[in-house]
Design a protein around this motif. Structure first.
Motif, PDB file in Angstrom:
ATOM      1  N   PRO A   1      39.296  29.806  60.517  1.00  0.00           N
ATOM      2  CA  PRO A   1      38.397  29.997  61.654  1.00  0.00           C
ATOM      3  C   PRO A   1      37.098  29.226  61.447  1.00  0.00           C
ATOM      4  CG  PRO A   1      38.391  31.939  60.256  1.00  0.00           C
ATOM      5  CD  PRO A   1      39.463  31.037  59.725  1.00  0.00           C
ATOM      6  N   SER A   2      36.411  28.917  62.543  1.00  0.00           N
ATOM      7  CA  SER A   2      35.167  28.167  62.440  1.00  0.00           C
ATOM      8  C   SER A   2      34.278  28.475  63.645  1.00  0.00           C
ATOM      9  CB  SER A   2      35.430  26.663  62.359  1.00  0.00           C
ATOM     10  OG  SER A   2      36.088  26.206  63.521  1.00  0.00           O
ATOM     11  N   ALA A   3      33.023  28.115  63.536  1.00  0.00           N
ATOM     12  CA  ALA A   3      32.065  28.295  64.628  1.00  0.00           C
ATOM     13  C   ALA A   3      30.887  27.371  64.383  1.00  0.00           C
ATOM     14  CB  ALA A   3      31.602  29.750  64.725  1.00  0.00           C
ATOM     15  N   SER A   4      30.049  27.223  65.397  1.00  0.00           N
ATOM     16  CA  SER A   4      28.903  26.333  65.278  1.00  0.00           C
ATOM     17  C   SER A   4      27.752  26.879  66.116  1.00  0.00           C
ATOM     18  CB  SER A   4      29.274  24.922  65.744  1.00  0.00           C
ATOM     19  OG  SER A   4      28.163  24.060  65.649  1.00  0.00           O
ATOM     20  N   THR A   5      26.544  26.794  65.585  1.00  0.00           N
ATOM     21  CA  THR A   5      25.364  27.156  66.354  1.00  0.00           C
ATOM     22  C   THR A   5      25.020  26.024  67.318  1.00  0.00           C
ATOM     23  OG1 THR A   5      23.695  26.177  64.883  1.00  0.00           O
ATOM     24  CG2 THR A   5      24.493  28.385  64.319  1.00  0.00           C
ATOM     25  N   TYR A   6      24.045  26.257  68.159  1.00  0.00           N
ATOM     26  CA  TYR A   6      23.519  25.192  69.004  1.00  0.00           C
ATOM     27  C   TYR A   6      22.480  24.389  68.220  1.00  0.00           C
ATOM     28  CZ  TYR A   6      19.783  28.675  69.523  1.00  0.00           C
ATOM     29  OH  TYR A   6      18.798  29.586  69.264  1.00  0.00           O
ATOM     30  N   ALA A   7      22.172  23.197  68.681  1.00  0.00           N
ATOM     31  CA  ALA A   7      21.175  22.350  68.013  1.00  0.00           C
ATOM     32  C   ALA A   7      19.773  22.709  68.491  1.00  0.00           C
ATOM     33  CB  ALA A   7      21.460  20.882  68.292  1.00  0.00           C
ATOM     34  N   ILE A   8      18.825  22.635  67.570  1.00  0.00           N
ATOM     35  CA  ILE A   8      17.410  22.853  67.887  1.00  0.00           C
ATOM     36  C   ILE A   8      16.684  21.522  67.764  1.00  0.00           C
ATOM     37  CG2 ILE A   8      15.274  23.980  67.154  1.00  0.00           C
ATOM     38  CD1 ILE A   8      16.901  26.373  66.334  1.00  0.00           C
ATOM     39  N   ALA A   9      16.022  21.125  68.808  1.00  0.00           N
ATOM     40  CA  ALA A   9      15.396  19.800  68.847  1.00  0.00           C
ATOM     41  C   ALA A   9      14.139  19.733  67.987  1.00  0.00           C
ATOM     42  CB  ALA A   9      15.061  19.429  70.294  1.00  0.00           C
ATOM     43  N   ASN A  10      14.052  18.692  67.200  1.00  0.00           N
ATOM     44  CA  ASN A  10      12.825  18.319  66.489  1.00  0.00           C
ATOM     45  C   ASN A  10      12.224  19.447  65.645  1.00  0.00           C
ATOM     46  OD1 ASN A  10      12.881  15.727  67.686  1.00  0.00           O
ATOM     47  ND2 ASN A  10      11.895  16.549  69.534  1.00  0.00           N
ATOM     48  N   ASN A  11      13.072  20.065  64.830  1.00  0.00           N
ATOM     49  CA  ASN A  11      12.547  21.107  63.942  1.00  0.00           C
ATOM     50  C   ASN A  11      13.428  21.223  62.709  1.00  0.00           C
ATOM     51  OD1 ASN A  11      11.462  23.303  62.645  1.00  0.00           O
ATOM     52  ND2 ASN A  11      11.427  24.625  64.455  1.00  0.00           N
ATOM     53  N   GLY A  12      13.028  20.541  61.644  1.00  0.00           N
ATOM     54  CA  GLY A  12      13.711  20.672  60.376  1.00  0.00           C
ATOM     55  C   GLY A  12      12.970  21.591  59.423  1.00  0.00           C
ATOM     56  N   PHE A  13      11.800  22.073  59.846  1.00  0.00           N
ATOM     57  CA  PHE A  13      10.974  22.883  58.940  1.00  0.00           C
ATOM     58  C   PHE A  13      11.370  24.352  58.975  1.00  0.00           C
ATOM     59  CE2 PHE A  13       7.078  25.316  57.926  1.00  0.00           C
ATOM     60  CZ  PHE A  13       6.901  24.878  56.635  1.00  0.00           C
ATOM     61  N   ASN A  14      11.487  24.926  60.181  1.00  0.00           N
ATOM     62  CA  ASN A  14      11.841  26.350  60.271  1.00  0.00           C
ATOM     63  C   ASN A  14      12.603  26.659  61.560  1.00  0.00           C
ATOM     64  OD1 ASN A  14       9.726  25.926  62.018  1.00  0.00           O
ATOM     65  ND2 ASN A  14       8.612  27.801  61.472  1.00  0.00           N
ATOM     66  N   PRO A  15      13.757  25.999  61.797  1.00  0.00           N
ATOM     67  CA  PRO A  15      14.533  26.291  63.007  1.00  0.00           C
ATOM     68  C   PRO A  15      15.053  27.727  62.994  1.00  0.00           C
ATOM     69  CG  PRO A  15      15.828  24.975  61.476  1.00  0.00           C
ATOM     70  CD  PRO A  15      14.435  25.019  60.918  1.00  0.00           C
ATOM     71  N   ILE A  16      15.072  28.350  64.166  1.00  0.00           N
ATOM     72  CA  ILE A  16      15.534  29.734  64.310  1.00  0.00           C
ATOM     73  C   ILE A  16      16.667  29.763  65.335  1.00  0.00           C
ATOM     74  CG2 ILE A  16      14.908  32.079  65.000  1.00  0.00           C
ATOM     75  CD1 ILE A  16      12.045  31.462  64.097  1.00  0.00           C
TER      76      ILE A  16
END
Length: 238
Positions: free
Chosen positions: A148-163
């Motif tokens: 099984p697998s899954a994926s979150t959505y992408a968060i734009a322009n945030n490598g420091f503290n994406p939530i």
């Protein structure tokens, strides 16, 4: 295989990837599990892998083979799985077989719920010091009897503290044989998404509650830009 049956238990038989795949079609997985309870076996990559590519080692671990050789010079999923498998037992390089490979009763199924809450200090792809700010997302995949697998959505322009705060529930067959991989990717609309970092571990090593999951470079190292990067997750075993 007939010759190897005559060898004493302290002598190892080696099978190429091509040979073992052929034998697995002629016999059953259970036959090999029983064989490897009494004999030592080593699996190694086929000679056609002139580019030093790797096979997926999980299938051979899951028939009880004691040594599954890989091309260490080639980084990628196979080496990440190898890193994750042997992180257990203090990372000493040796792990015991689970009960299901020893003819004992073992759990056949488990349900695992994972919340991917956030990430901290994600590096740029390949640990680069310069470049665009990443658009991270997390891929979760299992490698074992089922995948099984899954994926979150992408968060734009945030490598420091994406939530993210996303929740997933997985039904895992033969959990003592399964590995879980968290792969952080950089979303790219124009071309292929870039690999950022990963973490791999045996499902049997997962503990319930809130956990900080350390992330590693593609080669399994954790220095430079990767020293402090991690995922913050919550786990619940049902």
């Amino acid at each position: 295989r007939e010759d190897s049956l005559e060898k004493p238990p302290n002598q190892m038989s080696s099978f190429s990837e091509t040979k073992i795949n052929k034998l697995l079609k002629e016999t059953t997985k259970d036959d090999w599990i029983v064989y490897n309870q009494k004999k030592l076996s080593r699996i190694y990559p086929a000679n056609y892998r002139v580019d030093s590519s790797n096979y997926n080692p999980v299938a051979y671990w899951n028939i009880g083979s004691q040594m599954v050789a890989l091309n260490y010079q080639t980084k990628g999923l196979a080496m990440q799985l190898n890193h994750g498998r042997f992180r257990d037992n203090g990372g000493c390089g040796y792990v015991l077989k689970p009960d299901c490979l020893l003819g004992k009763i073992d759990a056949k199924k488990m349900s695992l719920t994972i919340w991917v809450w956030s990430a901290q200090q994600l590096p740029k792809p390949n640990g680069a010091l310069k470049g665009e700010i990443i658009d991270p997302y997390v891929k979760i995949s299992f490698h074992g009897t089922n995948s099984p697998s899954a994926s979150t959505y992408a968060i734009a322009n945030n490598g420091f503290n994406p939530i993210w705060g996303t929740k997933y529930t997985f039904d895992i067959l033969d959990p003592s044989l399964a590995l879980i991989v968290f792969a952080v990717m950089d979303k790219d609309v124009a071309k292929y998404d870039d690999f950022v970092a990963y973490s791999c571990m045996p499902v049997s090593a997962v503990r319930q509650g809130y956990r900080n999951v350390p992330l590693f470079n593609v080669d399994g190292s954790k220095h430079g830009a990767f020293v402090n990067c991690s995922l913050f997750c919550q786990f619940k075993i049902n």
